[in-house]
Enzyme design. Structure first.
Site, short mmCIF file in Angstrom:
data_model
loop_
_atom_site.label_atom_id
_atom_site.label_comp_id
_atom_site.label_asym_id
_atom_site.label_seq_id
_atom_site.Cartn_x
_atom_site.Cartn_y
_atom_site.Cartn_z
N ASP A 1 79.33 92.13 64.32
CA ASP A 1 78.34 93.05 63.76
C ASP A 1 78.11 94.14 64.80
O ASP A 1 77.54 93.89 65.86
CB ASP A 1 77.05 92.30 63.45
CG ASP A 1 76.03 93.17 62.71
OD1 ASP A 1 76.25 94.40 62.61
OD2 ASP A 1 75.01 92.63 62.23
N LYS B 1 72.28 104.13 62.81
CA LYS B 1 71.62 104.44 64.08
C LYS B 1 72.33 105.56 64.81
O LYS B 1 71.72 106.55 65.19
CB LYS B 1 71.55 103.19 64.96
CG LYS B 1 70.36 102.30 64.70
CD LYS B 1 70.47 101.55 63.39
CE LYS B 1 69.29 100.60 63.18
NZ LYS B 1 69.41 99.84 61.92
N ALA C 1 76.25 97.37 65.03
CA ALA C 1 75.27 98.26 64.40
C ALA C 1 74.76 99.35 65.33
O ALA C 1 74.10 100.29 64.87
CB ALA C 1 74.08 97.45 63.88
N TRP D 1 69.61 88.66 63.92
CA TRP D 1 68.97 89.53 62.92
C TRP D 1 68.65 88.69 61.67
O TRP D 1 69.52 87.99 61.16
CB TRP D 1 69.93 90.67 62.59
CG TRP D 1 69.45 91.69 61.62
CD1 TRP D 1 68.25 92.32 61.62
CD2 TRP D 1 70.19 92.23 60.52
NE1 TRP D 1 68.18 93.23 60.58
CE2 TRP D 1 69.35 93.19 59.89
CE3 TRP D 1 71.46 91.99 60.00
CZ2 TRP D 1 69.76 93.91 58.77
CZ3 TRP D 1 71.87 92.71 58.89
CH2 TRP D 1 71.03 93.66 58.28
#
Length: 393
Positions: free
Chosen positions: A208, A243, A210, A127
């Site tokens: 991470d 999300k 997400a 990312w």
């Protein structure tokens, strides 16, 4: 003073959003921005979130500050959703943050505060905000190979060769599930090998997370993170609710630090300190909604059901796109799309081909050919497949 400032490079995704917005063509398709969209192109408010907001509106009595670390109930509920019973709670410290990006920033700030000479290893690709923040903070950074451009899968051999160079005390940033931007993920056996290697090297994992719930399921997507948490003496986990709860604009995230129980107080104190330096008290509205949903059996059940609908819809779109591309190209070169997980896949198109898709077909994707699967629907899948077949030859 201001005349000494230099122009900053534009964020490519934000630039793409502006280009899409200004395109007058009614046939345009946005596959760039990383948000979930339903078949009508809307990013809906989830049913449980609506219900929780109504209840909050009826019962909330104050808008005073929350604590520096956020509300304890939020931190406990979200930590339990992520970790299950993988780690005793007396080893957990945590802070609420402004989204997953805020959690990543605070994690990197903590690393710099503790060991400013540590190298942070990131996947290639990753990312874009990962390297951007690391460079801005002036930290040491290295890359490990991740994506195989030929197979569109994980370059596991290259990954293991590079991670074997990690030094004790280095931090390795890992995508817990649904790798962004590639959509290619490690399987269970590969995760076991990575964990064993990093433990041998004395590395500190920074996970991470997400997209929990967007890949193989809410529990399945946390499996790797839970293995990591149980295997290392020190771990950092940055997670986002944008999300899986659909509350992008509420900026709801968490940073979890796992260490020795005896050092929990110092770790928590440093996390609190970083929140104070950067923004004082974290935002609370999204965090309170998440807490209400996770603590209410009916709301949680409805949220999980809708999240599963979202996940299955993306899997259906993946399979449909793979099928349409097979027909349009008369080859299996794009079959990998069906095996990827999460919102994104990197198609392996050249930047020139991506530009042609935008200019000639009004199809917008990031320059490295990362597409947001959730930006598609049943009508646009065959349009995209036909356009790709035309530009890819």
């Amino acid at each position: 003073m201001f005349d000494q400032l230099k122009a900053q490079p534009q964020d490519k995704i934000l630039q793409l959003i502006a280009m899409f917005r200004d395109d007058p063509r009614t046939t345009k398709i946005d596959l760039g921005v990383g948000v979930y969209k339903d078949a009508t192109g809307l990013t809906p408010v989830m049913r449980a979130v609506k219900a929780a907001e109504k209840k909050l509106w009826e019962t909330e009595t104050t808008k005073t500050y929350t604590g520096l670390a956020g509300e304890p109930a939020y931190n406990a509920a979200l930590s339990a959703m992520i970790l299950g019973d993988a780690v005793p709670t007396d080893r957990l410290a945590s802070i609420a943050t402004p989204g997953g990006t805020g959690a990543i920033r605070q994690a990197l700030e903590l690393i710099r505060l503790a060991t400013p000479t540590a190298t942070v290893w990131i996947s290639n690709p990753t990312w874009p905000n990962h390297p951007s923040i690391i460079k801005f903070l002036g930290m040491n950074m290295a890359e490990y190979r991740y994506f195989d451009a030929a197979t569109r899968g994980v370059d596991f051999v290259g990954l293991m060769e590079d991670l074997a160079k990690v030094k004790s005390g280095d931090v390795v940033l890992l995508h817990g599930c649904c790798h962004n931007p590639t959509g290619a993920n490690l399987d269970g056996a590969q995760w076991d090998q990575v964990i064993t290697l990093l433990a041998q090297r004395g590395a500190i994992p920074l996970v991470d997370l997400a997209y929990q719930g967007f890949g193989d399921g809410l529990t399945e997507d946390a499996a790797a993170t839970r293995k990591i948490a149980a295997a290392f003496p020190e771990v950092l986990i940055a997670a986002s609710c944008s999300k899986n709860f659909g509350i992008y604009r509420e900026r709801t995230g968490i940073l979890i630090g796992i260490g020795a129980a005896a050092g929990k107080g110092v770790l928590q104190g440093n996390l609190n300190f970083l929140n104070r330096q950067n923004f004082s008290f974290p935002p609370d509205h999204g965090a309170r909604l998440v807490t209400m949903i996770l603590e209410d059996a009916a709301l949680k059940a409805d949220w999980m059901a809708e999240l599963e609908e979202v996940r299955l819809n993306m899997l259906t779109l993946r399979q449909s796109l793979a099928d349409e591309l097979r027909k349009a190209t008369n080859s299996d070169r794009f079959d990998f799309v069906a095996s990827h997980r999460g919102m994104f896949s990197r198609l392996g198109l050249t930047e020139a081909q991506v530009n042609t898709l935008r200019e000639d077909h009004a199809i917008y994707m990031v320059g490295d050919s990362r597409i947001n699967i959730a930006g598609l629907n049943a009508r646009t899948v065959p349009i995209l497949a036909a356009a790709i077949a035309q530009v890819a030859g």
